[in-house]
Structures are given as structure tokens and as C-alpha cells.
Write a protein that holds these residues in place. Structure first.
Motif, PDB file in Angstrom:
ATOM      1  N   MET A 140       6.903  13.118   3.807  1.00  0.00           N
ATOM      2  CA  MET A 140       7.405  12.802   5.141  1.00  0.00           C
ATOM      3  C   MET A 140       6.939  13.849   6.155  1.00  0.00           C
ATOM      4  N   LYS A 141       6.922  15.107   5.724  1.00  0.00           N
ATOM      5  CA  LYS A 141       6.463  16.181   6.609  1.00  0.00           C
ATOM      6  C   LYS A 141       4.995  15.949   6.980  1.00  0.00           C
TER       7      LYS A 141
ATOM      8  N   LEU B  36      -1.319   5.468  14.082  1.00  0.00           N
ATOM      9  CA  LEU B  36       0.074   5.855  14.293  1.00  0.00           C
ATOM     10  C   LEU B  36       1.023   4.858  13.633  1.00  0.00           C
ATOM     11  N   GLU B  37       0.735   3.581  13.794  1.00  0.00           N
ATOM     12  CA  GLU B  37       1.586   2.530  13.231  1.00  0.00           C
ATOM     13  C   GLU B  37       1.652   2.610  11.704  1.00  0.00           C
ATOM     14  N   VAL B  38       0.506   2.850  11.073  1.00  0.00           N
ATOM     15  CA  VAL B  38       0.454   2.963   9.604  1.00  0.00           C
ATOM     16  C   VAL B  38       1.289   4.145   9.130  1.00  0.00           C
ATOM     17  N   GLU B  39       1.100   5.290   9.764  1.00  0.00           N
ATOM     18  CA  GLU B  39       1.851   6.499   9.379  1.00  0.00           C
ATOM     19  C   GLU B  39       3.344   6.314   9.609  1.00  0.00           C
TER      20      GLU B  39
ATOM     21  N   SER C 195       0.824  -1.214   0.000  1.00  0.00           N
ATOM     22  CA  SER C 195       0.000   0.000   0.000  1.00  0.00           C
ATOM     23  C   SER C 195       0.859   1.265   0.000  1.00  0.00           C
ATOM     24  N   THR C 196       1.972   1.243   0.718  1.00  0.00           N
ATOM     25  CA  THR C 196       2.847   2.419   0.757  1.00  0.00           C
ATOM     26  C   THR C 196       3.499   2.659  -0.600  1.00  0.00           C
TER      27      THR C 196
ATOM     28  N   ASP D 283       8.834   5.620   7.595  1.00  0.00           N
ATOM     29  CA  ASP D 283      10.087   4.856   7.559  1.00  0.00           C
ATOM     30  C   ASP D 283      10.455   4.445   6.128  1.00  0.00           C
ATOM     31  N   ILE D 284       9.469   4.019   5.366  1.00  0.00           N
ATOM     32  CA  ILE D 284       9.731   3.615   3.980  1.00  0.00           C
ATOM     33  C   ILE D 284      10.167   4.821   3.149  1.00  0.00           C
ATOM     34  N   LEU D 285       9.478   5.943   3.305  1.00  0.00           N
ATOM     35  CA  LEU D 285       9.854   7.155   2.566  1.00  0.00           C
ATOM     36  C   LEU D 285      11.273   7.596   2.928  1.00  0.00           C
ATOM     37  N   SER D 286      11.578   7.589   4.217  1.00  0.00           N
ATOM     38  CA  SER D 286      12.898   8.070   4.645  1.00  0.00           C
ATOM     39  C   SER D 286      14.025   7.156   4.175  1.00  0.00           C
TER      40      SER D 286
END
Length: 155
Positions: free
Chosen positions: A62-63, A81-84, A24-25, A89-92
Motif C-alpha cells: 500500500m505504501k 493513477l486509476e490502476v494504482e 490482475s490485482t 483500494d483492494i489491498l486496504s
């Protein structure tokens, strides 16, 4: 290999491993990149989307995630919170490592002394120089607050 190709490869890996969170991400990321492609192709300044455009997009995403994470923490919404956090983490993982606060402060101090900045009026010059030298490695929202604090001490 371009950043877009790397993301597409990671998406394919996540499909094979059936990792729903990553799937999904990566879909979200690829969709945002596609929107950026369309935006870049239309309008007066037509151009191909490059890695720098994608990095800017990631920083913006990320922002948004960081803001959502703070809200979810305040409201005790651990499910959201866990989803975000996973998306963040994936984006970073696709961006260069950000410097910590100590290193950022050290760089800010060096540039302030190099430019001879001595008041908040010089903040624009200092930020411009930091962006030239450390565009990918510094969080500018944090750097802005640090610079303001350092310049206020001097005046």
C-alpha cells in the motif's frame, strides 16, 4: 478462514465475474504472498506465513501504491493513477480501518502525557508504545510526524 484463503476466494469470484482489474490485482497479491512463503521457508528462521506476515506485506504494498499515486497525480497520468488507486483500494480492504488524523493525534497526545515524554529524544519510547497498543490502526509515517510536532511544542 485465513487471510490467504479469503484472498484466494475473492480471486475466484473475480475470475467468475471476469473483472480484469480485480483479477490482475489478486494475481499480484497471491504472487507476493507466494514469494513471502518461499522467503519464510528458506533461510535460518523457517516458519509458516501467517496473517500478520501478510498484513505487513499489504502495508508495504500500500505504501508503494500511495507513492506511485502521488507521482501520477503530479504528472497528470490518470490512466496509471486509476490502476494504482484500484490496487490500493483492494489491498486496504483486507486491513483494519486506519484511524483519521484527529484520532491519531489524540492517541499520540495521550501516550506522550502518559509516558511523560517532553523532547524529541523520547520519540522512540512514544512510537514503541503506540505500536504496542495500536499496531494495525495507525499509519506510522503520519504518527511519526505528529509526535515530532507535539514534542517540539513541549520543549
Amino acid at each position: 478462514m485465513s487471510l490467504k484463503e479469503t484472498i484466494e476466494n475473492e480471486y475466484k469470484k473475480s475470475l467468475k465475474s471476469k473483472d480484469k482489474i480485480k483479477i490482475s490485482t489478486y494475481r499480484l497479491i497471491l504472487s507476493s504472498i507466494k514469494d513471502l512463503d518461499i522467503l519464510n521457508r528458506s533461510g535460518p528462521n523457517k516458519k509458516e506465513t501467517n496473517d500478520e506476515d501478510i498484513k505487513k506485506l499489504f502495508k508495504k504494498m500500500m505504501k508503494q501504491r500511495a507513492e506511485s499515486i502521488e507521482i501520477y497525480k503530479k504528472n497528470n497520468r490518470s490512466d496509471l493513477l486509476e490502476v494504482e488507486q484500484n490496487e490500493y483500494d483492494i489491498l486496504s480492504s483486507f486491513l483494519p480501518k486506519q484511524l483519521n488524523e484527529q484520532d491519531t493525534k489524540k492517541i499520540c497526545e495521550e501516550i506522550i502525557s502518559k509516558l511523560g515524554a517532553n523532547s524529541v529524544k523520547d520519540m522512540g519510547k512514544v512510537m514503541g508504545e503506540i505500536k504496542k497498543q495500536h499496531a494495525d490502526e495507525i499509519d506510522f509515517s503520519k504518527a511519526g510526524a505528529l509526535i515530532k510536532q507535539l514534542l517540539n511544542k513541549q520543549s
